[in-house]
Design a protein around this motif. Structure first.
Motif, PDB file in Angstrom:
ATOM      1  N   TYR A 183      10.481  -5.602  -3.855  1.00  0.00           N
ATOM      2  CA  TYR A 183      10.713  -7.033  -3.672  1.00  0.00           C
ATOM      3  C   TYR A 183      12.206  -7.353  -3.746  1.00  0.00           C
ATOM      4  O   TYR A 183      12.746  -8.037  -2.888  1.00  0.00           O
ATOM      5  N   PHE A 184      12.888  -6.857  -4.772  1.00  0.00           N
ATOM      6  CA  PHE A 184      14.294  -7.202  -4.935  1.00  0.00           C
ATOM      7  C   PHE A 184      15.177  -6.557  -3.873  1.00  0.00           C
ATOM      8  O   PHE A 184      16.142  -7.172  -3.410  1.00  0.00           O
ATOM      9  N   PHE A 244      -0.515   2.593 -12.896  1.00  0.00           N
ATOM     10  CA  PHE A 244      -0.351   1.136 -12.862  1.00  0.00           C
ATOM     11  C   PHE A 244       1.109   0.740 -13.111  1.00  0.00           C
ATOM     12  O   PHE A 244       1.660  -0.107 -12.408  1.00  0.00           O
ATOM     13  N   ILE A 245       1.735   1.364 -14.093  1.00  0.00           N
ATOM     14  CA  ILE A 245       3.131   1.028 -14.410  1.00  0.00           C
ATOM     15  C   ILE A 245       4.050   1.434 -13.263  1.00  0.00           C
ATOM     16  O   ILE A 245       4.950   0.672 -12.871  1.00  0.00           O
ATOM     17  N   LEU A 246       3.855   2.626 -12.706  1.00  0.00           N
ATOM     18  CA  LEU A 246       4.683   3.065 -11.572  1.00  0.00           C
ATOM     19  C   LEU A 246       4.500   2.151 -10.360  1.00  0.00           C
ATOM     20  O   LEU A 246       5.474   1.775  -9.700  1.00  0.00           O
ATOM     21  N   ALA A 247       3.252   1.782 -10.066  1.00  0.00           N
ATOM     22  CA  ALA A 247       2.992   0.910  -8.915  1.00  0.00           C
ATOM     23  C   ALA A 247       3.650  -0.452  -9.114  1.00  0.00           C
ATOM     24  O   ALA A 247       4.269  -0.997  -8.194  1.00  0.00           O
ATOM     25  N   SER A 248       3.547  -0.998 -10.308  1.00  0.00           N
ATOM     26  CA  SER A 248       4.169  -2.301 -10.592  1.00  0.00           C
ATOM     27  C   SER A 248       5.684  -2.211 -10.487  1.00  0.00           C
ATOM     28  O   SER A 248       6.339  -3.080  -9.894  1.00  0.00           O
ATOM     29  N   PHE A 249       6.253  -1.170 -11.050  1.00  0.00           N
ATOM     30  CA  PHE A 249       7.707  -0.991 -11.001  1.00  0.00           C
ATOM     31  C   PHE A 249       8.184  -0.861  -9.557  1.00  0.00           C
ATOM     32  O   PHE A 249       9.171  -1.487  -9.156  1.00  0.00           O
ATOM     33  N   LEU A 250       7.490  -0.075  -8.761  1.00  0.00           N
ATOM     34  CA  LEU A 250       7.871   0.096  -7.360  1.00  0.00           C
ATOM     35  C   LEU A 250       7.734  -1.210  -6.576  1.00  0.00           C
ATOM     36  O   LEU A 250       8.547  -1.495  -5.692  1.00  0.00           O
ATOM     37  N   LEU A 251       6.727  -2.007  -6.890  1.00  0.00           N
ATOM     38  CA  LEU A 251       6.580  -3.297  -6.207  1.00  0.00           C
ATOM     39  C   LEU A 251       7.735  -4.232  -6.535  1.00  0.00           C
ATOM     40  O   LEU A 251       8.257  -4.927  -5.653  1.00  0.00           O
ATOM     41  N   LEU A 286       0.819  -1.212   0.000  1.00  0.00           N
ATOM     42  CA  LEU A 286       0.000   0.000   0.000  1.00  0.00           C
ATOM     43  C   LEU A 286       0.851   1.259   0.000  1.00  0.00           C
ATOM     44  O   LEU A 286       0.481   2.265  -0.610  1.00  0.00           O
ATOM     45  N   LEU A 287       2.003   1.202   0.652  1.00  0.00           N
ATOM     46  CA  LEU A 287       2.904   2.354   0.628  1.00  0.00           C
ATOM     47  C   LEU A 287       3.415   2.594  -0.792  1.00  0.00           C
ATOM     48  O   LEU A 287       3.521   3.740  -1.235  1.00  0.00           O
ATOM     49  N   ASN A 288       3.720   1.525  -1.508  1.00  0.00           N
ATOM     50  CA  ASN A 288       4.140   1.669  -2.901  1.00  0.00           C
ATOM     51  C   ASN A 288       3.024   2.256  -3.759  1.00  0.00           C
ATOM     52  O   ASN A 288       3.288   3.080  -4.641  1.00  0.00           O
ATOM     53  N   LEU A 289       1.793   1.854  -3.515  1.00  0.00           N
ATOM     54  CA  LEU A 289       0.673   2.439  -4.250  1.00  0.00           C
ATOM     55  C   LEU A 289       0.533   3.917  -3.922  1.00  0.00           C
ATOM     56  O   LEU A 289       0.207   4.733  -4.796  1.00  0.00           O
TER      57      LEU A 289
END
Length: 150
Positions: A70-71, A59-66, A29-32
């Motif tokens: 993760y990594f 959507f692209i920014l949220a996915s990239f940040l997730l 949620l913080l990434n969103l």
């Protein structure tokens, strides 16, 4: 759909996602919320002028940040884990079993009790009487090969 193009909408979403992170921890949620904040900046600078472009960017920014989260967390904050023996058969060698049916002499099969169930068992050539104890030497197909405990 024009409310999607308001700067204030994205700021409120960013704040809501950041506050929701307190109740549902995990970083998602913080990434969103960060993605919403970046989209709010894009909307304010008039870089994002259609609702399709705005939502796609979010959507692209949220996915990239997730993926980045993760990594980074996997690399720097990896948990403790061990890799146990993946070959379960290696764990049974040397374990003690109780003979339920006479085994041997020679290749005469009997039964033993091991791990709460009965198994077909073969001997090492010697005779094992009912009630005696034996040790597992190996496994041949679905039968255990046992030898008397010395």
């Amino acid at each position: 759909m024009e409310y999607i193009l308001f700067f204030e909408t994205w700021i409120v979403l960013a704040i809501l996602f950041a506050c929701a992170e307190i109740f549902v921890p995990g970083g998602i949620l913080l990434n969103l919320g960060i993605a919403s904040l970046l989209v709010a900046i894009g909307v304010q600078q008039q870089l994002l002028d259609t609702w399709t472009l705005t939502l796609t960017t979010w959507f692209i920014l949220a996915s990239f940040l997730l993926f980045i989260l993760y990594f980074v967390t996997d690399r720097f904050f990896s948990g403790e884990y061990t890799v146990d023996n993946i070959y379960e058969e290696l764990d049974i060698y040397g374990k003690e079993v109780t003979v339920l049916e006479k085994i041997g002499p020679g290749t005469h099969a009997g039964r033993v009790k091991f791990q709460g169930t009965t198994w077909t068992a073969l001997g090492d050539g010697s005779e094992l009487s009912k009630g005696s104890h034996a040790k597992i030497v190996c496994k041949e197909n679905i039968s255990l090969v046992v030898e008397p405990i010395k």
